[in-house]
Enzyme design. Structure first.
Site, PDB file in Angstrom:
ATOM      1  N   CYS A  97      30.191  10.963 -47.678  1.00 35.96           N
ATOM      2  CA  CYS A  97      30.990   9.617 -46.837  1.00 35.96           C
ATOM      3  C   CYS A  97      31.122   9.579 -45.777  1.00 35.96           C
ATOM      4  O   CYS A  97      31.184  10.085 -44.761  1.00 35.96           O
ATOM      5  CB  CYS A  97      32.935   9.887 -47.677  1.00 35.96           C
ATOM      6  SG  CYS A  97      33.578  10.719 -46.814  1.00 35.96           S
TER       7      CYS A  97
ATOM      8  N   CYS B  91      32.445  11.520 -43.654  1.00 34.98           N
ATOM      9  CA  CYS B  91      31.514  13.178 -43.278  1.00 34.98           C
ATOM     10  C   CYS B  91      30.628  13.009 -41.779  1.00 34.98           C
ATOM     11  O   CYS B  91      30.227  13.538 -41.334  1.00 34.98           O
ATOM     12  CB  CYS B  91      31.055  13.168 -44.092  1.00 34.98           C
ATOM     13  SG  CYS B  91      32.080  14.088 -45.687  1.00 34.98           S
TER      14      CYS B  91
ATOM     15  N   ASP C 141      10.632 -15.668 -47.960  1.00 33.35           N
ATOM     16  CA  ASP C 141       9.749 -15.197 -47.666  1.00 33.35           C
ATOM     17  C   ASP C 141       8.730 -16.652 -48.219  1.00 33.35           C
ATOM     18  O   ASP C 141       9.722 -17.177 -49.033  1.00 33.35           O
ATOM     19  CB  ASP C 141       8.748 -14.009 -48.353  1.00 33.35           C
ATOM     20  CG  ASP C 141       6.988 -14.093 -48.915  1.00 33.35           C
ATOM     21  OD1 ASP C 141       6.837 -14.561 -47.921  1.00 33.35           O
ATOM     22  OD2 ASP C 141       7.276 -14.207 -49.846  1.00 33.35           O
TER      23      ASP C 141
ATOM     24  N   ASP D 180       9.099 -10.576 -51.350  1.00 34.47           N
ATOM     25  CA  ASP D 180       8.266 -10.025 -52.645  1.00 34.47           C
ATOM     26  C   ASP D 180       6.943  -8.981 -52.582  1.00 34.47           C
ATOM     27  O   ASP D 180       6.674  -8.356 -53.474  1.00 34.47           O
ATOM     28  CB  ASP D 180       7.679 -11.435 -53.724  1.00 34.47           C
ATOM     29  CG  ASP D 180       6.764 -11.628 -53.102  1.00 34.47           C
ATOM     30  OD1 ASP D 180       6.907 -11.863 -52.007  1.00 34.47           O
ATOM     31  OD2 ASP D 180       5.599 -12.320 -53.860  1.00 34.47           O
TER      32      ASP D 180
ATOM     33  N   ASP E 123       6.603  -7.807 -45.927  1.00 35.81           N
ATOM     34  CA  ASP E 123       8.199  -8.050 -46.575  1.00 35.81           C
ATOM     35  C   ASP E 123       9.058  -7.146 -46.224  1.00 35.81           C
ATOM     36  O   ASP E 123      10.163  -7.122 -46.367  1.00 35.81           O
ATOM     37  CB  ASP E 123       8.905  -8.719 -47.555  1.00 35.81           C
ATOM     38  CG  ASP E 123       7.955 -10.437 -47.597  1.00 35.81           C
ATOM     39  OD1 ASP E 123       7.674 -10.962 -46.510  1.00 35.81           O
ATOM     40  OD2 ASP E 123       7.033 -10.767 -48.783  1.00 35.81           O
TER      41      ASP E 123
END
Length: 742
Positions: A17, A20, A427, A629, A633
């Site tokens: 977490c 932590c 994009d 995609d 990118d």
């Protein structure tokens, strides 16, 4: 920098977490000789600057081990080792949770419906003990390690509440007469202890699952580089490992192979797929003097090139480093639960102790009995079951709801941040557009020497023989139109211009305007007008001609998806600024932006420029979502606050992204952001009710009403109330399933 000062980034094990991460950071930072320590929860690592003369990494490891965490010290293969440990942890936790669930089920059934059955308490005790002290042992071990350093976290509260509830129940099982003699019923709370452990394990399992897949994107990027290369020597070609390539070496790349390092072509020509850098679907022609880049793919033809950048200096290596840096620079999401837990845990412990003290001072005849009962009730009622469930249940339902509508959400962070997004970067190729060249127009001249059908066969024959990437689009279109083909008696490829072929003794050309210029072939006024109109829309025009005239024009473009304009309009309606970035030229970018309704766009953008633009917007205080995609990118996706990949895109983009749109429909982006908003609202409602419940329940459990009406909350009712709060949280989360995202 002094020679004895060193900076290392080391993988950390055992963090579950955000609190932590804070614990690890403060523990390492407090060691003598450590100048600076910075923990990144997203990458499960600590970046530490230290004086080698004063402290060694082994000392830091021992300090962390003392509070239940660990460091991987080996620099070689450290990430692989961390992944293996995380995967093993996940599998072990899964087994423990399944085993605990199997044991907890009969405990709940007996505790709720058959509490008066003969020896029922002994059965429940026997089933609950392994849940707590074998399968749930880590909660108690971690709580003890934290306590040794004066710290407390959620493990502390889980261990205290379940441990005391269990011990209290064991006492009541063996010595029920202690309570009977005082006119009280000796209740047991085995089912409460068992269920709490199972539910908290479920939450940890979800977190571990998200962490186990952190670096698959980096692995896939590294996989783009071939392991061996063909070195050109005086004796011929020789295959050597890529690690042995030096600057100036002459290398050969055959058709279909990946280019190993950056360099310059000195012999031969070909077409190279550079989509990983530019994002553009059309392969680029390469001839003598042209640059080539590592990881790009040679399409057709063989060429030789001279190595200019090798190892970590290549563009592919830079992309890998930038993706790693971007993933590492993400600030950990400070979940509301973890923030409040730091105050909530010690506060509940203090209230429990004060409750016993107050009863001993003011309780009268049964002070100790009532005080002990009230203290246990406070710890049972404050057990963080509803608190622990508030976030994971809402996220599970939210992720499920997204999957139903084709929005695959990889982690909770994306859902938590999505509702804050106020800038979306798109994009162009494959995101706004279809991602592959297609024929948009096939226009024939008015005065043709043969029928359209016969000339279509000629065009098919020429393009079928051509190596140019656009030829595939024309062939595909003609096949769809049902066109056949004819035999070519002669064929020649005209590099950078087009192709030339002979059919039935007649010479034909197919290609760019350069072919017409070389052969002095005129274009009719009507076709010239049409060409101008198509070029204004940023479409590429291919000409079919014989020696006397242009017979047809073929327009090719990467078409804008039907839903792109609607998606952009929907994002704008939500008050979100929309930007488009593309490696394509200014003219094409302007045309696509106009069709999609995008006001802000940038052309001729490299992968690193995209990531820089994301950083620029983030510096302005914007929460940025990147939608892409391609491999090009991946840096920007890793840098963005929320990363969204198209389902039909590259594996690497999908791996880096936290959200994947299965249909590659841009209209799913506003839906995903809306889902985030609804999920976060549900989490906040869950947390509100979990805390309100504790706010009301704890004082009553402590005995606040006893002086007024003699009411003392029974721990069993407290256990039932705790279970009810969990049910209400789950029920509220399930309401998300009914939400409307359109």
């Amino acid at each position: 920098m002094k020679e004895n000062i060193e900076t290392l980034t080391l993988p950390v094990l055992g963090m579950t977490c955000a609190s932590c991460a804070s614990s690890v950071e403060s523990m390492v930072g407090a060691q003598e000789g450590v100048d600076h320590a910075e923990v990144n929860y997203a990458t499960q690592s600590v970046k530490v600057t230290f004086d080698k003369d004063k402290i060694q990494v082994l000392d830091m490891q021992k300090a962390l081990q003392s509070v239940g965490y660990d460091l991987i010290l080996e620099q070689e293969g450290a990430k692989e080792k961390q992944e293996a440990v995380q995967q093993n942890n996940y599998q072990q936790l899964k087994k423990r949770m399944i085993a605990s669930s199997i044991l907890a089920l009969p405990v709940v059934i007996i505790g709720m419906f058959f509490m008066h059955m003969p020896n029922g308490n002994y059965y429940m005790m026997a089933l609950t003990a392994p849940i707590l002290f074998i399968f749930g042992k880590s909660f108690f071990v971690n709580a003890w390690k934290q306590a040794q350093h004066g710290r407390a976290n959620m493990d502390t509260l889980v261990a205290l509440s379940t441990g005391i509830a269990f011990l209290f129940s064991v006492f009541n099982t063996f010595y029920p007469e202690f309570w009977y003699s005082r006119g009280l019923e000796p209740h047991v709370y085995f089912e409460a202890a068992a269920v709490v452990i199972v539910f908290i394990m479920l939450g940890k399992l979800l977190e571990e699952k998200a962490k186990s897949n952190t670096s698959s994107a980096i692995k896939k990027l590294m996989g783009l580089q071939p392991k061996t290369v063909l070195l050109v020597t005086e004796q011929g070609e020789k295959e050597i490992p890529i690690a042995e390539v030096s600057i100036g070496d002459q290398l050969m790349v055959r058709s279909g192979e990946k280019i190993p390092v950056d360099g310059v072509v000195y012999q031969g020509n070909s077409y190279v797929d550079e989509s990983m850098i530019t994002g553009e679907p059309v392969a680029v022609a390469k001839a003598e003097g042209d640059q080539v880049f590592a990881g790009t793919i040679n399409q057709k033809g063989t060429f030789r090139f001279k190595a200019e950048k090798v190892g970590g200096a290549t563009m592919l290596a830079q992309i890998i480093k930038l993706v790693q840096d971007a993933q590492g620079s993400k600030a950990p999401v400070q979940k509301l639960v973890d923030k409040i837990a730091g105050i909530f845990v010690p506060l509940v412990m203090l209230i429990a102790v004060l409750t016993l003290g107050a009863w001993l001072l003011l309780g009268g005849e049964h002070a100790f009995t009532h005080g002990l009962l009230a203290m246990v009730t406070v710890l049972v009622i404050a057990c963080p079951c509803a608190l622990g469930l508030a976030t994971p249940t809402a996220i599970m339902v939210g992720i499920g709801k997204g999957a139903e509508t084709g929005v695959l959400i990889k982690n909770a962070e994306a859902l938590e941040l999505g509702y804050k997004v106020n800038a979306v970067i798109l994009d162009k190729t494959g995101t706004i557009t279809e991602g592959k060249p297609a024929v948009t127009t096939l226009e024939w001249a008015t005065d043709l020497p043969k029928s359209k059908e016969a000339l279509a066969k000629v065009l098919m024959a020429l393009e079928y023989a051509s190596e140019h990437p656009l030829a595939e689009a024309i062939v595909r279109h003609l096949k769809e139109e049902g066109a056949g083909t004819v035999a070519l008696s002669q064929f020649e490829s005209l590099t950078g211009k087009g192709v030339e072929g002979v059919v039935d003794g007649v010479k034909y050309w197919a290609g760019s305007h350069k072919v017409l210029k070389d052969q002095n072939i005129p274009v009719s006024a009507s076709l010239a007008s049409k060409v101008l109109s198509l070029q204004e829309k940023a479409q590429t025009v291919i000409y079919l001609a014989d020696a006397t005239q242009v017979l047809a024009i073929v327009a090719i473009a990467d078409q804008v998806k039907s839903g792109s304009a609607k998606a952009v309009a929907a994002l704008k309606a939500q008050g979100i600024a929309v930007y488009m970035l593309t490696g394509d030229n200014q003219h094409t970018a302007a045309s696509v932006a106009l069709q999609a309704g995008i006001d802000h766009y940038k052309a001729d953008v490299l992968p690193s420029d995209k990531a820089d633009f994301v950083k620029e917007l983030q510096k302005q205080g914007k929460v940025v979502a990147m939608v892409g995609d391609g491999i090009n990118d991946s840096q920007a996706l890793a840098q963005a606050d929320v990363s969204i990949a198209m389902g039909k895109g590259s594996d690497i983009a999908i791996d880096v992204a936290s959200i994947t749109l299965v249909s590659s429909d841009l209209q799913q982006v506003p839906r995903a952001l809306k889902l985030s908003k609804q999920t976060v609202r549900t989490i906040r409602q869950n947390l509100f009710w979990a805390f309100i419940y504790n706010l009301i329940g704890i004082p009553i459990a402590a005995g606040l009403l006893y002086p007024f009406n003699g009411f003392l909350l029974n721990p069993m009712i407290a256990g039932a109330a705790m279970a009810l709060s969990s049910v209400s949280v789950v029920g509220n989360s399930l309401r998300l399933k009914l939400s409307n995202l359109s």
